[in-house]
Write a protein that holds these residues in place. Structure first.
Motif, short mmCIF file in Angstrom:
data_model
loop_
_atom_site.label_atom_id
_atom_site.label_comp_id
_atom_site.label_asym_id
_atom_site.label_seq_id
_atom_site.Cartn_x
_atom_site.Cartn_y
_atom_site.Cartn_z
N THR A 154 59.87 -50.43 -47.83
CA THR A 154 60.53 -49.72 -49.15
C THR A 154 61.17 -50.39 -49.90
N HIS A 156 63.76 -52.91 -51.65
CA HIS A 156 65.31 -53.42 -51.06
C HIS A 156 66.42 -52.57 -52.35
N LYS A 157 67.76 -51.96 -52.12
CA LYS A 157 68.37 -51.47 -53.65
C LYS A 157 68.64 -51.74 -54.61
N TYR A 158 69.01 -53.81 -53.42
CA TYR A 158 69.95 -54.63 -54.26
C TYR A 158 69.05 -55.66 -54.75
N GLU A 160 65.82 -57.22 -55.42
CA GLU A 160 64.60 -57.18 -56.55
C GLU A 160 63.49 -57.80 -55.60
N GLU A 180 66.60 -54.47 -43.32
CA GLU A 180 67.03 -54.94 -44.65
C GLU A 180 66.73 -56.37 -44.31
N ASP A 199 70.06 -43.47 -42.86
CA ASP A 199 69.36 -44.13 -44.40
C ASP A 199 70.41 -44.22 -45.47
N VAL A 201 72.68 -46.10 -47.44
CA VAL A 201 72.16 -48.01 -47.42
C VAL A 201 73.75 -48.69 -47.80
N GLU A 202 75.37 -48.05 -48.43
CA GLU A 202 76.40 -48.40 -48.35
C GLU A 202 77.50 -48.32 -46.70
#
Length: 205
Positions: A154, A156-158, A160, A180, A199, A201-202
């Motif tokens: 999937t 990564h949120k932060y 790219e 991660e 799940d 993220v933070e």
């Protein structure tokens, strides 16, 4: 003469008796003195009964159902009792918060408590191995070899250029692993936990 005849008869009996002697079993000292053949003996396969014990001894504290003496789903009181050593972290009502072993480094294990229960733990060092063999520093390819059938990549949120490898639970209702992966293609952290907390993220923030 009678005495001489008796002695001769006794000698004959002893001689005949010696011919009928059974072979004695060599003593342990005698066996030890026998030379060892120059050809080495074939290696002996390890006892199958000892294999699980050896694996258990080499296994780390991280498991899908918990960490060390802690089990996912345990109450906060059970966590503090089982861990025995002090745990640092505020406990504001039932709000999600983190507990860290006293004196632990920042990248060591952190326990997530939500609803006053252990729901997840996070690791950011390469000294602790995740269930199944993954660890910090590994590449995505290495992880996919270890988790060939249950890993979903999937974004990564932060980062790219980064990714996550979310390893699905082996059984219904079981815990998940999330690795991660940074922009360099290597694992920077991983966590084990129940859904939905695994799940987050933070973390708790």
């Amino acid at each position: 003469m009678k005495q001489l005849a008796s002695v001769m008869a006794l000698g004959v009996v002893l001689a005949l008796g010696g011919c009928d002697r059974t072979v004695e079993t060599p003593s342990k000292d005698a066996e030890a003195a026998v030379p060892v053949p120059s050809d080495p003996a074939p290696p002996v396969a390890p006892d199958a009964a000892t294999a699980p014990a050896a694996e258990a001894a080499s296994a780390g504290p991280a498991r899908l159902d918990g960490y060390g003496p802690l089990a996912l789903g345990s109450t906060l009181e059970q966590v503090r009792t089982a861990w025995k050593a002090p745990l640092q972290g505020e406990v504001p009502d039932d709000y999600c918060h983190a507990l860290r072993p006293q004196g632990a480094q920042a990248e060591d294990v952190v326990f997530m408590i939500e609803g006053k229960r252990l729901v997840r733990y996070d690791v950011r060092n390469d000294r602790i191995v995740a269930p199944g063999g993954g660890k910090v520093g590994m590449s995505l390819g290495q992880l996919q070899t270890l988790y060939p059938d249950r890993g979903d990549v999937t974004p990564h949120k932060y980062d790219e250029k980064g990714h996550n490898l979310r390893v699905r639970a082996a059984t219904d209702g079981g815990a998940l692993i999330n690795f991660e992966i940074g922009g360099d293609g290597n694992v920077t952290a991983w966590r084990v936990g129940q859904t939905p907390q695994v799940d987050y993220v933070e973390g708790c923030s």
